[in-house]
Motif scaffolding. Structure first.
Motif, PDB file in Angstrom:
ATOM      1  N   GLU A   8       0.814  -1.224   0.000  1.00 19.97           N
ATOM      2  CA  GLU A   8       0.000   0.000   0.000  1.00 19.97           C
ATOM      3  C   GLU A   8       0.843   1.268   0.000  1.00 19.97           C
ATOM      4  O   GLU A   8       0.375   2.333  -0.414  1.00 19.97           O
ATOM      5  CB  GLU A   8      -0.939   0.018   1.222  1.00 19.97           C
ATOM      6  CG  GLU A   8      -1.944  -1.115   1.255  1.00 19.97           C
ATOM      7  CD  GLU A   8      -1.453  -2.310   2.040  1.00 19.97           C
ATOM      8  OE1 GLU A   8      -2.280  -3.100   2.502  1.00 19.97           O
ATOM      9  OE2 GLU A   8      -0.221  -2.454   2.208  1.00 19.97           O
ATOM     10  N   PRO A  13      -3.290   0.270  -5.959  1.00 22.20           N
ATOM     11  CA  PRO A  13      -3.432  -1.156  -6.285  1.00 22.20           C
ATOM     12  C   PRO A  13      -3.454  -1.448  -7.773  1.00 22.20           C
ATOM     13  O   PRO A  13      -2.893  -2.450  -8.218  1.00 22.20           O
ATOM     14  CB  PRO A  13      -4.757  -1.539  -5.620  1.00 22.20           C
ATOM     15  CG  PRO A  13      -5.492  -0.244  -5.422  1.00 22.20           C
ATOM     16  CD  PRO A  13      -4.424   0.765  -5.166  1.00 22.20           C
ATOM     17  N   GLU A  14      -4.081  -0.573  -8.572  1.00 23.31           N
ATOM     18  CA  GLU A  14      -4.152  -0.820 -10.006  1.00 23.31           C
ATOM     19  C   GLU A  14      -2.791  -0.659 -10.670  1.00 23.31           C
ATOM     20  O   GLU A  14      -2.562  -1.173 -11.775  1.00 23.31           O
ATOM     21  CB  GLU A  14      -5.178   0.110 -10.670  1.00 23.31           C
ATOM     22  CG  GLU A  14      -4.846   1.594 -10.616  1.00 23.31           C
ATOM     23  CD  GLU A  14      -5.335   2.288  -9.363  1.00 23.31           C
ATOM     24  OE1 GLU A  14      -5.554   3.521  -9.426  1.00 23.31           O
ATOM     25  OE2 GLU A  14      -5.507   1.600  -8.324  1.00 23.31           O
ATOM     26  N   TYR A  17      -0.329  -3.880  -8.786  1.00 24.74           N
ATOM     27  CA  TYR A  17      -0.612  -5.203  -9.345  1.00 24.74           C
ATOM     28  C   TYR A  17      -0.642  -5.113 -10.874  1.00 24.74           C
ATOM     29  O   TYR A  17      -1.687  -5.234 -11.508  1.00 24.74           O
ATOM     30  CB  TYR A  17      -1.927  -5.749  -8.790  1.00 24.74           C
ATOM     31  CG  TYR A  17      -1.819  -6.150  -7.328  1.00 24.74           C
ATOM     32  CD1 TYR A  17      -1.079  -7.256  -6.946  1.00 24.74           C
ATOM     33  CD2 TYR A  17      -2.449  -5.403  -6.340  1.00 24.74           C
ATOM     34  CE1 TYR A  17      -0.968  -7.617  -5.611  1.00 24.74           C
ATOM     35  CE2 TYR A  17      -2.345  -5.756  -5.000  1.00 24.74           C
ATOM     36  CZ  TYR A  17      -1.598  -6.861  -4.646  1.00 24.74           C
ATOM     37  OH  TYR A  17      -1.487  -7.210  -3.329  1.00 24.74           O
ATOM     38  N   GLY A  60     -12.127  -7.462  -4.162  1.00 25.03           N
ATOM     39  CA  GLY A  60     -10.688  -7.624  -4.369  1.00 25.03           C
ATOM     40  C   GLY A  60     -10.383  -9.044  -4.774  1.00 25.03           C
ATOM     41  O   GLY A  60      -9.469  -9.675  -4.240  1.00 25.03           O
ATOM     42  N   GLY A  62      -8.983 -10.341  -7.300  1.00 25.86           N
ATOM     43  CA  GLY A  62      -7.687 -10.623  -7.904  1.00 25.86           C
ATOM     44  C   GLY A  62      -7.770 -11.638  -9.027  1.00 25.86           C
ATOM     45  O   GLY A  62      -8.593 -11.535  -9.934  1.00 25.86           O
ATOM     46  N   ASP A  81     -12.565  -6.260  -8.788  1.00 22.54           N
ATOM     47  CA  ASP A  81     -11.175  -5.862  -8.535  1.00 22.54           C
ATOM     48  C   ASP A  81     -10.832  -4.641  -9.368  1.00 22.54           C
ATOM     49  O   ASP A  81     -11.416  -4.427 -10.443  1.00 22.54           O
ATOM     50  CB  ASP A  81     -10.214  -7.008  -8.865  1.00 22.54           C
ATOM     51  CG  ASP A  81      -8.895  -6.889  -8.109  1.00 22.54           C
ATOM     52  OD1 ASP A  81      -8.715  -7.597  -7.103  1.00 22.54           O
ATOM     53  OD2 ASP A  81      -8.055  -6.075  -8.526  1.00 22.54           O
ATOM     54  N   SER A  83      -7.667  -4.024 -10.434  1.00 20.48           N
ATOM     55  CA  SER A  83      -6.512  -4.323 -11.268  1.00 20.48           C
ATOM     56  C   SER A  83      -6.924  -5.150 -12.490  1.00 20.48           C
ATOM     57  O   SER A  83      -7.340  -6.308 -12.358  1.00 20.48           O
ATOM     58  CB  SER A  83      -5.450  -5.089 -10.461  1.00 20.48           C
ATOM     59  OG  SER A  83      -4.454  -5.616 -11.307  1.00 20.48           O
ATOM     60  N   ASP A 103     -13.604   0.145  -9.025  1.00 15.75           N
ATOM     61  CA  ASP A 103     -12.989   0.680  -7.812  1.00 15.75           C
ATOM     62  C   ASP A 103     -14.037   0.642  -6.709  1.00 15.75           C
ATOM     63  O   ASP A 103     -15.044   1.365  -6.763  1.00 15.75           O
ATOM     64  CB  ASP A 103     -12.523   2.117  -8.075  1.00 15.75           C
ATOM     65  CG  ASP A 103     -11.936   2.781  -6.837  1.00 15.75           C
ATOM     66  OD1 ASP A 103     -11.793   2.105  -5.793  1.00 15.75           O
ATOM     67  OD2 ASP A 103     -11.623   3.984  -6.910  1.00 15.75           O
ATOM     68  N   SER A 120     -13.815 -11.017   1.490  1.00 14.29           N
ATOM     69  CA  SER A 120     -12.714 -10.213   0.967  1.00 14.29           C
ATOM     70  C   SER A 120     -11.444 -10.629   1.688  1.00 14.29           C
ATOM     71  O   SER A 120     -11.437 -10.734   2.916  1.00 14.29           O
ATOM     72  CB  SER A 120     -12.981  -8.718   1.187  1.00 14.29           C
ATOM     73  OG  SER A 120     -11.904  -7.943   0.704  1.00 14.29           O
ATOM     74  N   ALA A 123      -7.764  -7.023   1.115  1.00 16.08           N
ATOM     75  CA  ALA A 123      -8.089  -5.972   0.146  1.00 16.08           C
ATOM     76  C   ALA A 123      -8.614  -4.683   0.781  1.00 16.08           C
ATOM     77  O   ALA A 123      -8.272  -3.592   0.327  1.00 16.08           O
ATOM     78  CB  ALA A 123      -9.108  -6.497  -0.859  1.00 16.08           C
ATOM     79  N   TRP A 126      -6.697  -1.285   1.508  1.00 18.39           N
ATOM     80  CA  TRP A 126      -6.269  -0.399   0.426  1.00 18.39           C
ATOM     81  C   TRP A 126      -7.098   0.886   0.390  1.00 18.39           C
ATOM     82  O   TRP A 126      -6.628   1.932  -0.066  1.00 18.39           O
ATOM     83  CB  TRP A 126      -6.379  -1.114  -0.920  1.00 18.39           C
ATOM     84  CG  TRP A 126      -5.280  -2.095  -1.197  1.00 18.39           C
ATOM     85  CD1 TRP A 126      -5.302  -3.437  -0.946  1.00 18.39           C
ATOM     86  CD2 TRP A 126      -4.005  -1.832  -1.794  1.00 18.39           C
ATOM     87  NE1 TRP A 126      -4.123  -4.021  -1.342  1.00 18.39           N
ATOM     88  CE2 TRP A 126      -3.309  -3.061  -1.865  1.00 18.39           C
ATOM     89  CE3 TRP A 126      -3.382  -0.679  -2.268  1.00 18.39           C
ATOM     90  CZ2 TRP A 126      -2.021  -3.158  -2.402  1.00 18.39           C
ATOM     91  CZ3 TRP A 126      -2.095  -0.777  -2.800  1.00 18.39           C
ATOM     92  CH2 TRP A 126      -1.438  -1.995  -2.864  1.00 18.39           C
TER      93      TRP A 126
END
Length: 275
Positions: A8, A13-14, A17, A60, A62, A81, A83, A103, A120, A123, A126
């Motif tokens: 963090e 995060p985007e 990752y 989140g 992933g 997610d 990302s 988001d 979750s 996540a 964040w």
């Protein structure tokens, strides 16, 4: 987890990752095993009806590691997610859940009462960080929790495994969840262990929190969960110290002084106004 190693602190995060990190995260056997165990524990804390498939939301999600655990347990799921790289890996792995690029801090867009439970893993913390002047963590958390509350069926649960950086961060998260209407508390597995300790925020939608689940590996069940409410705790209750400049604070300071003046009688008591 030391602060200089926390992802963090490195990038949003985007950004963090990216394609390289997403592939690394999803091909690490140790990481996959840990993710699977935490996901299974989170689903266990949801207390879903036995032998009955449920529709879960994975915040989140992933690369879909948590979703795969839900699938193995006989549930359907939708993942969200921020990302795109992580979601691309999930598509390549051909996971069975639906996935949305979004988001969570902007709020959710699901129909009311859609989900039977929410999980979750690693996540939610964040949302406690701002990556621009326009981002306010408290507002982002409230936007998330208020729309999540609407998307859940009455009487269901949401369970968040998280790594709070400090107690203030955990308080910020629970406060915004309470403002959104949730009740619940924190469940701690193996609280005496440095490595095995895991923190879960267990939220209840539309009902007063029943008896909190027990944390695993705790000698005293009272130390394995902490309930919370909309009532704000005082500084003294939170830290075990008297509020600065209060009567108790002044008396404690006088007792600890090396050479207090013998003739002083000041204790912080409010005086009547002089006319």
């Amino acid at each position: 987890m030391s602060s200089h190693k926390r992802p963090e602190h490195q990038a949003p995060p985007e950004v963090f990752y990216n394609d390289t990190e997403a592939q690394k995260y999803s091909s690490n056997s140790r990481m996959m095993e840990i993710q699977s165990k935490m996901s299974e524990r989170a689903i266990e804390l949801l207390n879903l009806p036995p032998d009955e498939p449920s529709l879960l939301l994975d915040i989140g999600c992933g690369s879909g590691l948590s979703g795969e655990t839900a699938t193995e347990l006989g549930h359907y799921w939708v993942g969200l997610d921020i990302s795109s790289s992580m979601l691309d890996v999930a598509i390549d792995r051909e996971v069975e859940g639906g996935m949305i690029l979004a988001d969570a801090g902007q709020g959710l867009c699901f129909k009311p009462g859609t989900f039977d439970g929410v999980i979750s893993v690693s996540a939610i913390q964040w949302l406690c960080y701002s990556n621009s002047r326009a981002q306010n963590p408290a507002k982002r958390l409230y936007a998330f929790f208020s729309t999540l509350y609407s998307a859940m069926r009455h009487g269901t649960r949401a369970v968040f495994q998280l790594y709070p950086e400090n107690p203030s961060q955990l308080e910020l998260i629970t406060l915004q969840a309470t403002r959104a209407g949730f009740s619940g508390g924190v469940v701690i597995d193996y609280p005496e262990s440095t490595k095995a300790k895991k923190i879960f925020l267990c939220l209840f939608c539309g009902v007063t929190a029943p008896q909190m689940p027990r944390g695993l590996g705790a000698a005293d069940s009272a130390s394995a969960h902490v309930a919370y409410s909309s009532e704000r705790l005082t500084y003294k209750q939170l830290r075990g110290k008297s509020v600065k400049k209060s009567r108790e604070w002044i008396i404690e300071k006088k007792k600890r002084a090396k050479a207090p003046k013998p003739n002083t009688k000041y204790t912080g008591r409010k005086r009547r106004p002089k006319f």
